[in-house]
Scaffold this active site. Sequence first.
Site, PDB file in Angstrom:
ATOM      1  N   ASP A  23       1.055  -1.204   0.121  1.00 21.95           N
ATOM      2  CA  ASP A  23      -0.053  -0.170  -0.095  1.00 21.95           C
ATOM      3  C   ASP A  23       0.742   1.271  -0.002  1.00 21.95           C
ATOM      4  O   ASP A  23       0.259   2.396  -0.298  1.00 21.95           O
ATOM      5  CB  ASP A  23      -1.038   0.053   1.269  1.00 21.95           C
ATOM      6  CG  ASP A  23      -2.138  -0.949   1.108  1.00 21.95           C
ATOM      7  OD1 ASP A  23      -2.648  -1.126   0.180  1.00 21.95           O
ATOM      8  OD2 ASP A  23      -2.576  -1.056   2.329  1.00 21.95           O
TER       9      ASP A  23
HETATM   10  C1  BGC Z   1      -2.611  -3.682   4.700  1.00 17.35           C
HETATM   11  C2  BGC Z   1      -2.516  -4.591   3.363  1.00 17.35           C
HETATM   12  C3  BGC Z   1      -1.377  -4.276   2.788  1.00 17.35           C
HETATM   13  C4  BGC Z   1      -0.268  -4.340   3.547  1.00 17.35           C
HETATM   14  C5  BGC Z   1       1.116  -3.619   2.865  1.00 17.35           C
HETATM   15  C6  BGC Z   1      -1.395  -3.970   5.546  1.00 17.35           C
HETATM   16  O1  BGC Z   1      -1.558  -3.258   6.608  1.00 17.35           O
HETATM   17  O2  BGC Z   1      -3.772  -4.332   5.347  1.00 17.35           O
HETATM   18  O3  BGC Z   1      -3.690  -4.626   2.487  1.00 17.35           O
HETATM   19  O4  BGC Z   1      -1.166  -5.143   1.799  1.00 17.35           O
HETATM   20  O5  BGC Z   1      -0.351  -3.576   4.634  1.00 17.35           O
HETATM   21  O6  BGC Z   1       1.225  -2.317   2.687  1.00 17.35           O
END
Ligand code: BGC
Length: 812
Positions: free
Chosen positions: A486
């Site tokens: 993200d």
């Molecule tokens: C989120 C995921 C994401 C991951 C890496 C997590 O906090 O829930 O959707 O892929 O972080 O960024």
Amino acid sequence: MEQKRYGHFDDLHREYVITDPQTPWPWINYLGNEDFFSLISNTAGGYSFYKDAKFRRITRYRYNNVPMDNGGRYFYLKDGDTVWNPGWKPCKTPLDFYECRHGMSYTRITGRKNGVEASVLFFVPLKKWAEVQKLTLTNQSDEVKQLKLFSFEEWCLWNAATDMENFQRNFSTGEVEIEDSTIYHKTEYRERRNHYAFYHVNTPIQGFDTDRETFIGLYNEFADPQVVMEGKPRNSHAHGWSPIASHYIEITLKPGETKDLVFLLGYVENEQDQKFAAPQVINKEKAHALIAELDTTEKVDKAFAELCDYWDKLLNIYQVKTANDKLDRMVNIWNQYQCMVTFNFSRSASFFESGIGRGMGFRDSNQDLVGFVHQIPSRARQRIIDIASTQFPDGGCYHQYQPLTKRGNNDIGGGFNDDPCWLIFGTIAYIKESGDFSILDEMVPFDNQPGSEVTLFEHLKISMDHVIKNLGPHMLPLIGRADWNDCLNLNCFSWDPNESFQTTENVSEGTKAESLMIAGLFVVTGKDYVALCQKLGKTAEAERMQQAVDAMIEAVKKHGWDGEWYLRAYDFYGRKIGSNECEEGKIFIESQGWCTMAEIGADDGMVAKSLDSCKKYLECEHGMVLNNPAFTKYIYEYGEISSYPEGYKENAGIFCHNNPWVIIGECIAGRGNDAWSHYAKILPSYVEEKYQTLHKVEPYVNCQMVAGKDAFRPGEGKNSWLTGTAAWMWYTVSEFILGIKPDYDGIRIDPCLPETASDYTVSRKFREADYDITIHPNGSQKGVKQIVLDGQAIDGTVIPYSKGHHVVEVTM
Ligand code: BGC
């Protein structure tokens, strides 16, 4: 240095036993399995909610407060001049004995002081909208004890977000009713709400309080409520301000005598036309009925036995017996338990997720269900339909949806280009477990719009197409707002601290930002999709997609290989990310995981080189870091990833979630020793043994992130419980290490083990069959030589499915 210990595992009872209340961080548990949920810490802190931690918060909790873990269900015992709580907090009176046992959907906290023992069992009975708190008081002294007991719950005004901000309104809306031993919370019931809550005790009370200021005193604290200190309730009736519920009970205990009291925190919904018994008086019929079901020790004990039985059955679906206790307890108990919890909550409510921030994630929930599908396939089925219903006609989707309404969440929107692939991943896992192909014919809407329904299979098809239709200059998938990471926001260029990295997409026009992680994910899920199409006799579709998969493999080999590892991405301008040419962030874990799982370039040695590079550049004492070297400065073109200090979160933290990707890559490559050594580094039971203080968070579950080698305090864990790590750890160990893989026509046996592994047995319930599978590794890391099913040698590595009990012997 010998580390201090705060507790230990009790495998027989499937409990973690905390023996010191001052854990390095609150160590929590979850109560409830379907609708009514509670979070409870080892000192009884936490809160309850119905379905949605934001919109139906029942009790109030203060996150990140001083002191930490402030608010919960508290019992105050006044014995002479001494006031104490069984869970030590909030009074913090030193106890003669303290113990907290976190079990499967229940917690038992016991305290002892001056010859009195108070033990509270907390749980949510199956199918009931209530938390039971069974308090057992025992006089272990040889004198008569006259005790004054005050219970305490603080009501939340339902919407947990506005409860924390809209005080000009909130302080005037609070309303309660008191009837016998029950305190009812009915704020906003007079207008549109059709629900109320109550707090009951199954004994006559000698007083009560419902107004917080009266009970605690404006300048007092939870630790010294004035009413408790005075030993006298004031029978306050809340009008506005902050309504609470406190019962006052006088108890006499003879030496050796024990008394049980059952407290019940319940939630009720009434039909619009059934709301009132008299003007502004709640119709309490349903509350009375609920109370009547749980108003004696016997009824409560029976409900508790049912809950234990429920967990017995769930966990018995997959049980392993190896020579390694630390492995067995994670596989048989805690990993499966955490999978259920993440399935229920996605990333919404923990001690790191406030319950108001995030709903259910599209990608998160699809991954979570892979850890849970063997437990209750029907719930996974429903979840798949709910998730697919938030998809758009072009295959894109809302990144998150709200559990109460099941509607896509507009605050975050969509555009995360890995999301569609995860629907395929989740659905195929469901079909392999259940054998239920009919789910593919379910009619599922787009964006929840009635009339827009197409089959679920069609949703899968457009998910694949979404990737193919969004390729960049190297014929690799465009990343969109972000992929799994993200925080790799390649289409957000921001110098404005008031902009959110994840929702600002200000430069996507003409972008060249492509993702190797999505490329690998597409190949893995694409191969599965092709096999599914073949199984369904959809030959043309299988061929069409095989070509797309082959083209992606070629694109990765040509444009995604850096010499020693796979690149991570191309940025907006088409420059490499995760390359030896880069100054920092030369190598990233995500693309190594997905491209090795996809076996891209295996014959050319790419897989082996990539896995070796993970060991060389990413691995450290506590696991593999996400990228290396860490970014030491903010990079405008990369977004949030470079906003974190070195070694934390997506900037070279150990993201436990993606360690399993590489471990599976190792397993597929047959490198059992390496797979195991990576796995054991992040396995909670191993960490528990070594690092209780350093690790800080609960030692019985995985956390999302452990500080990486570049961090100030490497090895420190954060964000426990709600993480895709749970499902990935489960998928890795159950299917790839221990090698029991559900498949369309049976169970595929394909373990990948360290050379040192000795014989082990897995008992696996699968559809309407159960299998006792004994594996004889014979020092081999991979490769099944022979399978004997019920005394007959079979060809290949798939045990064909047939009902009934079967005994399987596997020789490697
Ligand atoms: C989120 C995921 C994401 C991951 C890496 C997590 O906090 O829930 O959707 O892929 O972080 O960024």
